[in-house]
Design a protein around this motif. Sequence first.
Motif, PDB file in Angstrom:
ATOM      1  N   VAL A 140       0.832  -1.202   0.000  1.00  0.00           N
ATOM      2  CA  VAL A 140       0.000   0.000   0.000  1.00  0.00           C
ATOM      3  C   VAL A 140       0.868   1.254   0.000  1.00  0.00           C
ATOM      4  CG1 VAL A 140      -1.679   1.347   1.329  1.00  0.00           C
ATOM      5  CG2 VAL A 140      -1.964  -1.122   1.106  1.00  0.00           C
ATOM      6  N   VAL A 141       1.901   1.253   0.850  1.00  0.00           N
ATOM      7  CA  VAL A 141       2.799   2.412   0.925  1.00  0.00           C
ATOM      8  C   VAL A 141       3.558   2.579  -0.393  1.00  0.00           C
ATOM      9  CG1 VAL A 141       4.815   3.387   2.091  1.00  0.00           C
ATOM     10  CG2 VAL A 141       3.010   2.291   3.430  1.00  0.00           C
ATOM     11  N   GLU A 142       3.941   1.457  -1.011  1.00  0.00           N
ATOM     12  CA  GLU A 142       4.639   1.535  -2.305  1.00  0.00           C
ATOM     13  C   GLU A 142       3.735   2.191  -3.352  1.00  0.00           C
ATOM     14  OE1 GLU A 142       6.640  -1.442  -5.629  1.00  0.00           O
ATOM     15  OE2 GLU A 142       6.250  -2.180  -3.599  1.00  0.00           O
ATOM     16  N   ALA A 143       2.452   1.805  -3.376  1.00  0.00           N
ATOM     17  CA  ALA A 143       1.511   2.413  -4.324  1.00  0.00           C
ATOM     18  C   ALA A 143       1.329   3.897  -4.030  1.00  0.00           C
ATOM     19  CB  ALA A 143       0.165   1.691  -4.258  1.00  0.00           C
ATOM     20  N   LEU A 144       1.286   4.247  -2.740  1.00  0.00           N
ATOM     21  CA  LEU A 144       1.172   5.656  -2.371  1.00  0.00           C
ATOM     22  C   LEU A 144       2.378   6.460  -2.842  1.00  0.00           C
ATOM     23  CD1 LEU A 144      -0.361   5.617   1.239  1.00  0.00           C
ATOM     24  CD2 LEU A 144      -1.282   6.795  -0.775  1.00  0.00           C
ATOM     25  N   ALA A 182      -5.573  14.579  -3.822  1.00  0.00           N
ATOM     26  CA  ALA A 182      -6.492  13.734  -3.063  1.00  0.00           C
ATOM     27  C   ALA A 182      -6.920  12.521  -3.886  1.00  0.00           C
ATOM     28  CB  ALA A 182      -7.717  14.546  -2.637  1.00  0.00           C
ATOM     29  N   LEU A 183      -7.217  12.754  -5.185  1.00  0.00           N
ATOM     30  CA  LEU A 183      -7.650  11.644  -6.036  1.00  0.00           C
ATOM     31  C   LEU A 183      -6.541  10.627  -6.272  1.00  0.00           C
ATOM     32  CD1 LEU A 183      -9.893  13.200  -8.846  1.00  0.00           C
ATOM     33  CD2 LEU A 183     -10.536  11.497  -7.152  1.00  0.00           C
ATOM     34  N   SER A 184      -5.326  11.120  -6.537  1.00  0.00           N
ATOM     35  CA  SER A 184      -4.217  10.190  -6.791  1.00  0.00           C
ATOM     36  C   SER A 184      -3.903   9.377  -5.549  1.00  0.00           C
ATOM     37  CB  SER A 184      -2.975  10.960  -7.260  1.00  0.00           C
ATOM     38  OG  SER A 184      -2.545  11.877  -6.270  1.00  0.00           O
ATOM     39  N   THR A 185      -4.026   9.998  -4.373  1.00  0.00           N
ATOM     40  CA  THR A 185      -3.819   9.255  -3.123  1.00  0.00           C
ATOM     41  C   THR A 185      -4.894   8.192  -2.954  1.00  0.00           C
ATOM     42  OG1 THR A 185      -2.848  11.224  -2.092  1.00  0.00           O
ATOM     43  CG2 THR A 185      -3.609   9.484  -0.624  1.00  0.00           C
ATOM     44  N   LEU A 186      -6.150   8.584  -3.208  1.00  0.00           N
ATOM     45  CA  LEU A 186      -7.254   7.628  -3.076  1.00  0.00           C
ATOM     46  C   LEU A 186      -7.131   6.499  -4.094  1.00  0.00           C
ATOM     47  CD1 LEU A 186     -10.010   6.870  -1.831  1.00  0.00           C
ATOM     48  CD2 LEU A 186     -11.088   8.347  -3.557  1.00  0.00           C
ATOM     49  N   LEU A 187      -6.836   6.849  -5.352  1.00  0.00           N
ATOM     50  CA  LEU A 187      -6.684   5.821  -6.392  1.00  0.00           C
ATOM     51  C   LEU A 187      -5.529   4.878  -6.071  1.00  0.00           C
ATOM     52  CD1 LEU A 187      -7.256   7.951  -9.636  1.00  0.00           C
ATOM     53  CD2 LEU A 187      -8.792   6.234  -8.675  1.00  0.00           C
ATOM     54  N   SER A 188      -4.453   5.425  -5.522  1.00  0.00           N
ATOM     55  CA  SER A 188      -3.296   4.591  -5.175  1.00  0.00           C
ATOM     56  C   SER A 188      -3.667   3.570  -4.109  1.00  0.00           C
ATOM     57  CB  SER A 188      -2.147   5.472  -4.691  1.00  0.00           C
ATOM     58  OG  SER A 188      -1.737   6.364  -5.693  1.00  0.00           O
ATOM     59  N   VAL A 189      -4.384   4.030  -3.095  1.00  0.00           N
ATOM     60  CA  VAL A 189      -4.797   3.108  -2.031  1.00  0.00           C
ATOM     61  C   VAL A 189      -5.750   2.053  -2.576  1.00  0.00           C
ATOM     62  CG1 VAL A 189      -6.065   2.943   0.153  1.00  0.00           C
ATOM     63  CG2 VAL A 189      -4.447   4.819  -0.203  1.00  0.00           C
ATOM     64  N   LEU A 190      -6.751   2.486  -3.350  1.00  0.00           N
ATOM     65  CA  LEU A 190      -7.711   1.525  -3.898  1.00  0.00           C
ATOM     66  C   LEU A 190      -7.041   0.531  -4.831  1.00  0.00           C
ATOM     67  CD1 LEU A 190     -10.749   3.880  -4.665  1.00  0.00           C
ATOM     68  CD2 LEU A 190     -10.499   2.282  -2.766  1.00  0.00           C
ATOM     69  N   ALA A 191      -6.103   1.031  -5.665  1.00  0.00           N
ATOM     70  CA  ALA A 191      -5.428   0.149  -6.615  1.00  0.00           C
ATOM     71  C   ALA A 191      -4.536  -0.874  -5.925  1.00  0.00           C
ATOM     72  CB  ALA A 191      -4.601   0.984  -7.596  1.00  0.00           C
ATOM     73  N   SER A 192      -4.080  -0.561  -4.712  1.00  0.00           N
ATOM     74  CA  SER A 192      -3.156  -1.467  -4.022  1.00  0.00           C
ATOM     75  C   SER A 192      -3.856  -2.419  -3.071  1.00  0.00           C
ATOM     76  CB  SER A 192      -2.134  -0.642  -3.232  1.00  0.00           C
ATOM     77  OG  SER A 192      -2.786   0.096  -2.201  1.00  0.00           O
ATOM     78  N   LEU A 193      -5.148  -2.196  -2.774  1.00  0.00           N
ATOM     79  CA  LEU A 193      -5.820  -3.011  -1.760  1.00  0.00           C
ATOM     80  C   LEU A 193      -5.887  -4.484  -2.139  1.00  0.00           C
ATOM     81  CD1 LEU A 193      -8.749  -0.713  -0.542  1.00  0.00           C
ATOM     82  CD2 LEU A 193      -6.637  -1.314   0.652  1.00  0.00           C
ATOM     83  N   LEU A 194      -6.324  -4.769  -3.381  1.00  0.00           N
ATOM     84  CA  LEU A 194      -6.440  -6.173  -3.781  1.00  0.00           C
ATOM     85  C   LEU A 194      -5.080  -6.858  -3.871  1.00  0.00           C
ATOM     86  CD1 LEU A 194      -8.257  -8.487  -4.600  1.00  0.00           C
ATOM     87  CD2 LEU A 194      -8.196  -7.661  -6.971  1.00  0.00           C
ATOM     88  N   PRO A 195      -4.069  -6.262  -4.533  1.00  0.00           N
ATOM     89  CA  PRO A 195      -2.740  -6.881  -4.516  1.00  0.00           C
ATOM     90  C   PRO A 195      -2.184  -7.041  -3.092  1.00  0.00           C
ATOM     91  CG  PRO A 195      -2.841  -5.204  -6.221  1.00  0.00           C
ATOM     92  CD  PRO A 195      -4.085  -5.069  -5.413  1.00  0.00           C
TER      93      PRO A 195
END
Length: 810
Positions: A729-733, A781-794
């Motif tokens: 998650v932190v890597e995606a952020l 804000a959007l890029s942070t949110l998208l990063s978290v959402l994109a990393s949740l499943l992996p």
Amino acid sequence: MLDYALVSPRWRKVLADLWGNKLRTLLVVLSITVGVFSVGMVYSSYLMFERDLALSWKTAAPASASVYADPFDEELVDSIRSLRGVKEAEGRRNVDLRVHTANGEWRQMFLTAIPDYNEQKVNLVRSQSGVWPPGDGDVLLERSSVAELGVTTGGSIQVETSAGRKRTLKVTGTVYDSSQIPSLFSGRSYGYINMDTLEKLDEERRLDQVNFVVEPWVLQGKETAPIEAVGRRAWSKLEQGDTTVFWLQVNKPGEHPLQGIINALIMLLTVLGVLSLLLGTFLLVNTVSAILAQQVRQVGIMKAIGARRNQILRMYLILVGAYGVLALAVAAPLGALAASAVTGFMAQVFNFDSGGLELPPKVIMLEAAAAIVVPILAAIWPVWRGTGITVREAVSDYGLGSVAAKGRLDTWIDKLLDKLKRLPRSVLLSLRNTFRRKWRLALTLLTLTVAGTVFMAVFSIRASLYSTLDDALDYFRYDVSVGFTENYRATRIEHEVLKVPGVKAAESWGFSSGRILRDERKLSEDDASKNVFILAPPVGTTMIQPKIIEGRWLVSGDESALVVNTEALKDSPQLKVGSPAVIKVGSRKLVFTVVGIAKSTLTGPIVYAPYPWFTGAIQEAGGARSVQIVAQSTDPQDQSNLGRKLEEHLKKNNLRVQNVDITWEQKQRIRSQFDILTIFLLLMAVLLAVVGALGLMGTMGINVLERTREIGIMRAIGASGVAIGKVFVVEALCIGVLSWLLGAILALPVAALLSYQVGVLFLQSPLAFSFSFLGVGIWLALSTLLSVLASLLPAWNAARLSVREVLSYE
């Protein structure tokens, strides 16, 4: 059904790669789908616009040009019809008044009287429903105005005439007039009456508009100059009939008046659609590279048992083609449906007939090329490079050791992280892993950065449009403007206006329209300019503030002085500060000296002359056609109420009011028009953001697969599932924030360029550029949110891996 056992091993592997990792297949297909969908939607929309707009305009028998003037007799229409080069001419009468809407507001309405509805030949008004033609005391509503008025066929509307009398008109049907600017853009409603109804509205049974069509031999392609030449002769004919002409409107042959705006909008959407396709292609290249990196041993084994490089290359390219076919199956119908919805919406906004859903073969071919050919071409290099590995290199690959040797960037990052030892170990590991696969990181960053750059640039375009509008309306220093149907004494107008409570100040202005000539010779009338509006405010006016870019403004003592705005200079470039200017007003030729040039923004071609001298020169000394008012209150609603009170008071005192314009309402209406553009651009920017999020999700999913053994080692030494998930998650952020930073840097020049182009395309002049820091904050804000959402499943997949599973991983 084909037996799976009969399929050759290489194609079984392709099917296994497609079906075995459903998440990866879904991400790749979605990324291609978004790009293909965007391209297909934009191209289909363009073809539908081209088809529907041209058909709606052609069936209306559009006028080549229209001339607007003070009321005149029908005999003058016959004289224009007899001009050389004129094929057909028809007259109309327009009445500008107020209408009471269903929600209780009084708004501007334009009623048009046509002498014979059954014998129309130019700018045809077509019946849509109800009675045809309108009877005495009846009105047919233009279809774009029905929703604005909130009334249906069989109901009635109440109007207030220029003399202040209220009249009720029965709504007996609806019509379609493709020559009218839709109510959404003009801010006024439209209705159609017969000539007998004019008298009930306190108007003369005369005409004030001539629409004419030129002979085919006059036309020279899309050029408007030949039509303008005929229009100038028509202008002179009306002036010879002792009437004042205000405006000559020339239409580009075969083209809807709003065609330029729509084409510009389509062009911008095309750019963003192509960007979506390119970003989806980058994501595909990233994914294919990762698949090959993950399947290094499989490639080695295939080579060990005799597979040739070209066979392996073909196998992986077919896999890419399969992704494209799946994407095409999803994108083609969705693109057609979206194009139909967009065309339907645009048809409503721009008031033309939509022909409905269509999926032309040329669109299918383009989508097939975008879905299959482009991805295959993009995948050739990574597949060629990945399949070039030797058997020895493949069987000695262990995942951990496959990471490239340290370079300068890695050394610099290690030194930086060494200074951040106080951070949690999982965070340090995430920061280091972010730069581990630089090529993959570069592609992921490119996708997210482009999406962010466009998103932030769209907000800056919106801010620039608003800034341009604010600059333009800063020219107006009054709150309410009242125009009259005829000339009245300025002292009388101001005396009555100042009686109305809430009025702080008032100024009466002279007004007319004319054409700029090259000199005083008769021959110069043949190449006169298009029409210009002549404003004659008091010399010390405080009601407007033109921006003088050369020379000076009008001063006390000026007589034949003239200030010209830049819009008027486009048609008369010979005018310079100190040069003479000849303007024909009616039958008079007035000679001025240009003393200044003012910037024009959204105001049209205007020249300014000193009030006392100009009104005397046109034999209207002391008279005025409009009055500008400053309200005591700065509240918008109070200013609107004041406008209504002024109109009622002036009409009660026998001053025939033609129109009342509230400055803040005009600003709001123009903003709503700008919002249509920014909404479309924002929708495409969101599509780019979706592609970026899919790319990040794919990257994180691939990272989990590549680091399976590392995850096992962390598990073996006691790391919890939450700690492992947090690493990803932190890597995606980190990737999201880094892309935001790069996008913010690029957004400034890109936004400036796009704002310039949008201004030129839509307003014929560059926008007043304003960078939107709000857009930068929203994208963060959007890029942070998208990063978290994109990393949740992996991250969840990584967190639930057991030690046994990773030890058995190959």
